[in-house]
Design an enzyme around this catalytic site. Structure first.
Site, PDB file in Angstrom:
ATOM      1  N   LEU A 130      87.786  77.655  34.152  1.00 41.90           N
ATOM      2  CA  LEU A 130      87.987  79.014  33.592  1.00 41.90           C
ATOM      3  C   LEU A 130      88.312  80.021  34.102  1.00 41.90           C
ATOM      4  O   LEU A 130      88.101  80.053  35.863  1.00 41.90           O
ATOM      5  CB  LEU A 130      86.705  79.269  33.029  1.00 41.90           C
ATOM      6  CG  LEU A 130      86.100  78.341  31.662  1.00 41.90           C
ATOM      7  CD1 LEU A 130      84.948  79.030  31.230  1.00 41.90           C
ATOM      8  CD2 LEU A 130      87.185  78.058  30.561  1.00 41.90           C
ATOM      9  N   ASN A 144      77.807  74.911  33.000  1.00 41.61           N
ATOM     10  CA  ASN A 144      78.565  73.838  33.054  1.00 41.61           C
ATOM     11  C   ASN A 144      77.668  72.680  33.710  1.00 41.61           C
ATOM     12  O   ASN A 144      76.956  72.664  34.428  1.00 41.61           O
ATOM     13  CB  ASN A 144      79.858  73.950  33.906  1.00 41.61           C
ATOM     14  CG  ASN A 144      80.611  72.742  34.381  1.00 41.61           C
ATOM     15  OD1 ASN A 144      81.014  72.058  33.291  1.00 41.61           O
ATOM     16  ND2 ASN A 144      81.128  72.307  35.246  1.00 41.61           N
ATOM     17  N   HIS A 146      77.862  69.224  35.907  1.00 42.93           N
ATOM     18  CA  HIS A 146      78.724  68.444  36.963  1.00 42.93           C
ATOM     19  C   HIS A 146      78.246  67.168  37.170  1.00 42.93           C
ATOM     20  O   HIS A 146      76.973  67.165  37.822  1.00 42.93           O
ATOM     21  CB  HIS A 146      78.808  69.428  38.409  1.00 42.93           C
ATOM     22  CG  HIS A 146      79.490  68.885  39.422  1.00 42.93           C
ATOM     23  ND1 HIS A 146      81.012  68.876  39.399  1.00 42.93           N
ATOM     24  CD2 HIS A 146      79.336  68.385  40.681  1.00 42.93           C
ATOM     25  CE1 HIS A 146      81.447  68.568  40.440  1.00 42.93           C
ATOM     26  NE2 HIS A 146      80.318  68.270  41.265  1.00 42.93           N
ATOM     27  N   ASP A 177      81.408  80.656  38.097  1.00 43.94           N
ATOM     28  CA  ASP A 177      82.196  81.752  38.482  1.00 43.94           C
ATOM     29  C   ASP A 177      83.505  81.746  38.548  1.00 43.94           C
ATOM     30  O   ASP A 177      84.039  80.415  37.933  1.00 43.94           O
ATOM     31  CB  ASP A 177      81.482  82.193  39.777  1.00 43.94           C
ATOM     32  CG  ASP A 177      81.639  81.221  40.925  1.00 43.94           C
ATOM     33  OD1 ASP A 177      82.388  80.147  40.675  1.00 43.94           O
ATOM     34  OD2 ASP A 177      80.999  81.308  41.694  1.00 43.94           O
ATOM     35  N   ALA A 178      84.220  82.224  39.319  1.00 46.70           N
ATOM     36  CA  ALA A 178      85.603  82.336  39.349  1.00 46.70           C
ATOM     37  C   ALA A 178      86.243  81.127  40.047  1.00 46.70           C
ATOM     38  O   ALA A 178      87.400  80.748  40.341  1.00 46.70           O
ATOM     39  CB  ALA A 178      86.276  83.468  39.903  1.00 46.70           C
ATOM     40  N   GLY A 179      85.384  80.236  41.073  1.00 49.67           N
ATOM     41  CA  GLY A 179      85.616  79.169  41.758  1.00 49.67           C
ATOM     42  C   GLY A 179      85.574  78.084  41.031  1.00 49.67           C
ATOM     43  O   GLY A 179      85.391  78.138  39.946  1.00 49.67           O
ATOM     44  N   ASP A 181      83.380  74.947  40.755  1.00 44.97           N
ATOM     45  CA  ASP A 181      82.084  74.291  41.247  1.00 44.97           C
ATOM     46  C   ASP A 181      81.471  75.283  42.362  1.00 44.97           C
ATOM     47  O   ASP A 181      80.575  74.420  43.204  1.00 44.97           O
ATOM     48  CB  ASP A 181      82.235  73.021  41.691  1.00 44.97           C
ATOM     49  CG  ASP A 181      82.616  71.879  40.710  1.00 44.97           C
ATOM     50  OD1 ASP A 181      82.776  72.098  39.515  1.00 44.97           O
ATOM     51  OD2 ASP A 181      83.459  70.924  41.057  1.00 44.97           O
TER      52      ASP A 181
END
Length: 296
Positions: A130, A144, A146, A177-179, A181
């Protein structure tokens, strides 16, 4: 064996809105099915079906190449929508209050649909990474699952890379977040593995199942007991494994699985997972070579 990492911070109201995005792939269907088995009905499911507009640009892709992919991408979108309405719409409708066929991941159409729904929490059911403008549509966060233990094994091919790095198999639920995982860890769970050889594909299926069950546990606590998930930020950043490298390294990972490596790691990591303060066992994993990743 499970450990809640972030703990509980406060209760939420009964009207908490939870929606899911999914590409209708294996992981998304598995997660939705497990929620249904627990009697949890989501407010909405947004199915990523694409559209007739140009497809999203790939990293480093030229505009000309993107336009060349446009006709095939549009045709696939039409086929996905047809299959959804013909084969799976009733299945989705039995598991949520509303089914919305939306555009590509990170598209303006998806953003518009999410803003109309105004979810408190967005649950990811596969589909990719995302971008910040989509993450921002969820008032309280994006969850999410994982199929490996974070922060130690990120990216693609994570079951095989767990075996190679000396990290036990397991699952993690994290806030996005923006990263890739890199978001705060909410909960982790080890995957018990019996002694002896295993097929890598079987271990991957078991890890997917464990990840789905752990995320359902977090959502159920939110829905039934009003417990808002809180995450703990990563104390250290580990390398991101790339899809291309995962394909190349797969034979070596299959050999490790056949040698019974998964059971050995479970025995070694179990003492570290007795509470929320997980740490690397003695003899830290091989960090590998960092490098840019791709969506998987």
């Amino acid at each position: 064996m499970a450990a809640r990492v972030g703990g509980r911070v406060r209760t939420v109201g009964a009207m908490t809105r939870i929606v899911m995005t999914t590409s209708a792939g294996h992981r998304g269907l598995l997660l939705l099915d497990r929620l249904h088995r627990r009697g949890i009905v989501l407010d909405a499911v947004l199915v990523l079906a694409g559209g007739l507009e140009p497809p999203p640009a790939r990293p480093g892709e030229s505009g000309l190449h993107r336009l060349a992919r446009w006709p095939a991408s549009a045709a696939r979108s039409v086929r996905r929508r047809f299959r959804l309405y013909r084969r799976r719409r009733r299945w989705f409708e039995a598991r949520c209050r509303r089914v919305i066929v939306t555009g590509y991941l990170n598209s303006r159409r998806l953003e518009r649909d999410l803003r109309r729904l105004a979810p408190d929490y967005l649950v990811l059911g596969g589909g990719g990474v995302l971008r910040p403008h989509i993450i921002a549509t969820a008032g309280s966060g994006v969850l999410n699952a994982h199929p490996a233990l974070l922060p130690w094994v990120r990216g693609c091919g994570v079951v095989g890379y767990s075996l190679a790095a000396g990290v036990a198999l397991g699952a993690t639920v994290h806030l996005v977040d923006a990263g890739i995982d890199t978001g705060p860890v909410v909960a982790r769970r080890l995957l018990p593995v019996p002694p002896g050889p295993c097929a890598l594909a079987d271990l991957e299926a078991a890890a997917d199942e464990a990840a789905a069950e752990l995320l359902v546990d977090v959502v159920e606590a939110l829905v039934r007991r009003g417990e808002r998930p809180a995450g703990t930020p990563h104390a250290e950043r580990f390398p991101l494994h790339r899809l291309a490298a995962a394909d190349v390294d797969r034979p070596a990972h299959e050999a490790l699985a056949a040698a019974g490596r998964a059971a050995e790691l479970f025995d070694r990591w179990s003492p570290s997972a007795i509470d929320a303060a997980w740490a690397l066992p003695a003899g830290r994993p091989d960090r590998g070579s960092p490098g840019p990743g791709v969506e998987c």
